[in-house]
Scaffold this motif. Structure first.
Motif, PDB file in Angstrom:
ATOM      1  N   GLY A 150       7.572  10.187  -4.575  1.00 54.64           N
ATOM      2  CA  GLY A 150       8.026  10.759  -3.314  1.00 54.64           C
ATOM      3  C   GLY A 150       6.923  11.080  -2.333  1.00 54.64           C
ATOM      4  N   HIS A 151       5.844  10.287  -2.356  1.00 55.30           N
ATOM      5  CA  HIS A 151       4.680  10.566  -1.521  1.00 55.30           C
ATOM      6  C   HIS A 151       4.627   9.740  -0.237  1.00 55.30           C
ATOM      7  CE1 HIS A 151       2.239  11.978  -5.305  1.00 55.30           C
ATOM      8  NE2 HIS A 151       3.243  12.777  -5.003  1.00 55.30           N
ATOM      9  N   ILE A 152       5.634   8.912   0.053  1.00 56.63           N
ATOM     10  CA  ILE A 152       5.588   8.022   1.224  1.00 56.63           C
ATOM     11  C   ILE A 152       6.520   8.536   2.311  1.00 56.63           C
ATOM     12  CG2 ILE A 152       6.052   5.683   2.075  1.00 56.63           C
ATOM     13  CD1 ILE A 152       5.213   4.632  -0.648  1.00 56.63           C
ATOM     14  N   ASP A 153       5.981   8.723   3.507  1.00 54.69           N
ATOM     15  CA  ASP A 153       6.759   9.141   4.664  1.00 54.69           C
ATOM     16  C   ASP A 153       7.226   7.889   5.404  1.00 54.69           C
ATOM     17  OD1 ASP A 153       7.194   9.888   7.566  1.00 54.69           O
ATOM     18  OD2 ASP A 153       6.782  11.877   6.746  1.00 54.69           O
ATOM     19  N   ARG A 154       8.504   7.587   5.304  1.00 58.02           N
ATOM     20  CA  ARG A 154       9.018   6.322   5.843  1.00 58.02           C
ATOM     21  C   ARG A 154       8.989   6.271   7.363  1.00 58.02           C
ATOM     22  NH1 ARG A 154      14.420   5.903   2.194  1.00 58.02           N
ATOM     23  NH2 ARG A 154      14.162   8.180   2.308  1.00 58.02           N
ATOM     24  N   GLN A 155       9.195   7.380   8.032  1.00 62.78           N
ATOM     25  CA  GLN A 155       9.142   7.374   9.496  1.00 62.78           C
ATOM     26  C   GLN A 155       7.736   7.056   9.994  1.00 62.78           C
ATOM     27  OE1 GLN A 155      10.400  11.039  11.315  1.00 62.78           O
ATOM     28  NE2 GLN A 155      10.031  10.321  13.396  1.00 62.78           N
ATOM     29  N   THR A 156       6.748   7.667   9.372  1.00 60.44           N
ATOM     30  CA  THR A 156       5.358   7.385   9.732  1.00 60.44           C
ATOM     31  C   THR A 156       5.003   5.934   9.439  1.00 60.44           C
ATOM     32  OG1 THR A 156       4.744   9.679   9.273  1.00 60.44           O
ATOM     33  CG2 THR A 156       2.969   8.062   9.311  1.00 60.44           C
ATOM     34  N   LEU A 157       5.487   5.421   8.325  1.00 62.44           N
ATOM     35  CA  LEU A 157       5.242   4.024   7.947  1.00 62.44           C
ATOM     36  C   LEU A 157       5.744   3.068   9.019  1.00 62.44           C
ATOM     37  CD1 LEU A 157       4.264   2.182   5.532  1.00 62.44           C
ATOM     38  CD2 LEU A 157       6.657   2.157   4.808  1.00 62.44           C
ATOM     39  N   SER A 158       6.945   3.305   9.511  1.00 62.73           N
ATOM     40  CA  SER A 158       7.533   2.411  10.519  1.00 62.73           C
ATOM     41  C   SER A 158       6.784   2.479  11.845  1.00 62.73           C
ATOM     42  CB  SER A 158       9.010   2.762  10.724  1.00 62.73           C
ATOM     43  OG  SER A 158       9.151   4.061  11.285  1.00 62.73           O
ATOM     44  N   GLN A 159       6.179   3.611  12.165  1.00 61.90           N
ATOM     45  CA  GLN A 159       5.418   3.728  13.405  1.00 61.90           C
ATOM     46  C   GLN A 159       4.082   2.994  13.322  1.00 61.90           C
ATOM     47  OE1 GLN A 159       5.046   7.941  14.043  1.00 61.90           O
ATOM     48  NE2 GLN A 159       7.172   8.210  14.682  1.00 61.90           N
ATOM     49  N   LEU A 160       3.488   2.958  12.152  1.00 60.29           N
ATOM     50  CA  LEU A 160       2.163   2.375  11.986  1.00 60.29           C
ATOM     51  C   LEU A 160       2.166   0.860  11.831  1.00 60.29           C
ATOM     52  CD1 LEU A 160       0.601   4.982   9.530  1.00 60.29           C
ATOM     53  CD2 LEU A 160      -0.264   4.456  11.819  1.00 60.29           C
TER      54      LEU A 160
END
Length: 271
Positions: free
Chosen positions: A81-91
Motif C-alpha cells: 500500500g505504498h503507491i499513491d495512484r493520483q501522484t503516479l498519474s500526474q507524473l
C-alpha cells in the motif's frame, strides 16, 4: 547453437547480474530508485564496450535492468500500500516523453559527462536525505512541471528517476509512499522508453547484437535474485524508523557520489 565463447560470456554476464541484482534490488526497495545508480557504474566497470560506443551500451543495459528492478520493487510496494495512484498519474506523461528523448541522446553523450551527472545526483540525494522535510500539500512543487526534466535526465543517465523523484515526492508524501510511487514511475518510464527506442532507432540493434550473451546473462541474473532482495528491503520501511533509514541512505549516496566522481576524473584523463 551457442558457441563455447558465447557460453562463457553468458556465464560472466550471469555473475554480474546476480551481484548487481542483489545491490540494485535492495537499493530499489529502500530508496525507490530503479537500480541505475548501481547498474551503470557496475556495467561501466565490468562490461567492456567497443570503441566509440561510449556509455550507450551501459545505459541501455541499465534501463532494461530497471524494468526488471522496477517491476518487482513496485509490486512489493503495491502490495504494502505504498503507491499513491493520483501522484503516479500526474507524473507519468512527462516522465515517459523525457525518458524516450534522454535514452536516445545517450548514443551521442561522452562517458565523462554521464559519470559526472550521476556523481552530482548522488551528492544531491545524500544532502537531501540529511534534511527533515515534513509533508506539506500546500507548498509542494509542481509534479507536472518537474516530470519532463526528470524523465530526460533519467534516460540520459540510465537511472530509474528515484534519485530526483523521491526528494520531490517527500515534499507532500511520507517517505514510504514517496519511495513506492517512485518505484512504480521508474518501471513504467523505463519500459516505455526502451520499447520506443528499439522501435525507432536502428543503432540500438547493433549494440545489442554485439554484446548479446553478456547482456542476456546480466538480465537473467538480475531477474533471478532481485524479487527477494526488493521485497525484503521494501518491508524495512514497515519496521524501521524513518530517521534511521534516511541516515543510512545519506551515507550510501555519499559513497556512491565519491566513487563516480573518481571514475569521471579517470575518464577525463584518458580523453
Amino acid at each position: 547453437m551457442i558457441s563455447g565463447a558465447e557460453s562463457e560470456l553468458l556465464l560472466y554476464g550471469l555473475l554480474i547480474g546476480l551481484f548487481a541484482g542483489a545491490l540494485g534490488g535492495t537499493l530499489a526497495g529502500l530508496a525507490g530508485v530503479g537500480g541505475g545508480l548501481v547498474y551503470v557504474p557496475l556495467f561501466y566497470a565490468l562490461l567492456p564496450a567497443q570503441q566509440g560506443q561510449g556509455m550507450a551500451l551501459h545505459i541501455f543495459a541499465s534501463f532494461v535492468a530497471i524494468i526488471i528492478t522496477g517491476f518487482f520493487s513496485a509490486r512489493s510496494h503495491w502490495r504494502l500500500g505504498h503507491i499513491d495512484r493520483q501522484t503516479l498519474s500526474q507524473l507519468l506523461p512527462g516522465l515517459i516523453i523525457g525518458a524516450i528523448i534522454g535514452l536516445w541522446s545517450t548514443l551521442r553523450l561522452p562517458e565523462a559527462a554521464v559519470l559526472l551527472g550521476l556523481a552530482a545526483l548522488d551528492a544531491w540525494i545524500a544532502f537531501d536525505y540529511g534534511r527533515t522535510i515534513p509533508p506539506d500539500a500546500d507548498r509542494r512543487p509542481s509534479l507536472r512541471l518537474f516530470s519532463g526534466p526528470i524523465g530526460l535526465a533519467s534516460g540520459a543517465l540510465g537511472i530509474g528517476g528515484g534519485t530526483m523523484l523521491v526528494p520531490l515526492l517527500r515534499r507532500h508524501l511520507i517517505l514510504r509512499h514517496a519511495v513506492g510511487t517512485s518505484a512504480a514511475c521508474g518501471f513504467v518510464m523505463a519500459l516505455t522508453a526502451v520499447t520506443a527506442n528499439l522501435l525507432a532507432e536502428p543503432d540500438w540493434h547493433e549494440l545489442m547484437i554485439s554484446q548479446w550473451p553478456q547482456l542476456l546473462g546480466i538480465w537473467l541474473g538480475i531477474a533471478l535474485i532481485l524479487p527477494r532482495c526488493s521485497h525484503w528491503s521494501a518491508r524495512l520501511h514497515q519496521v524501521s524508523g524513518e530517521q534511521n533509514l534516511r541516515l543510512a541512505l545519506k551515507i550510501l549516496f555519499f559513497l556512491l557520489s565519491a566513487c563516480l566522481l573518481l571514475a569521471a576524473t579517470i575518464a577525463l584523463l584518458h580523453t
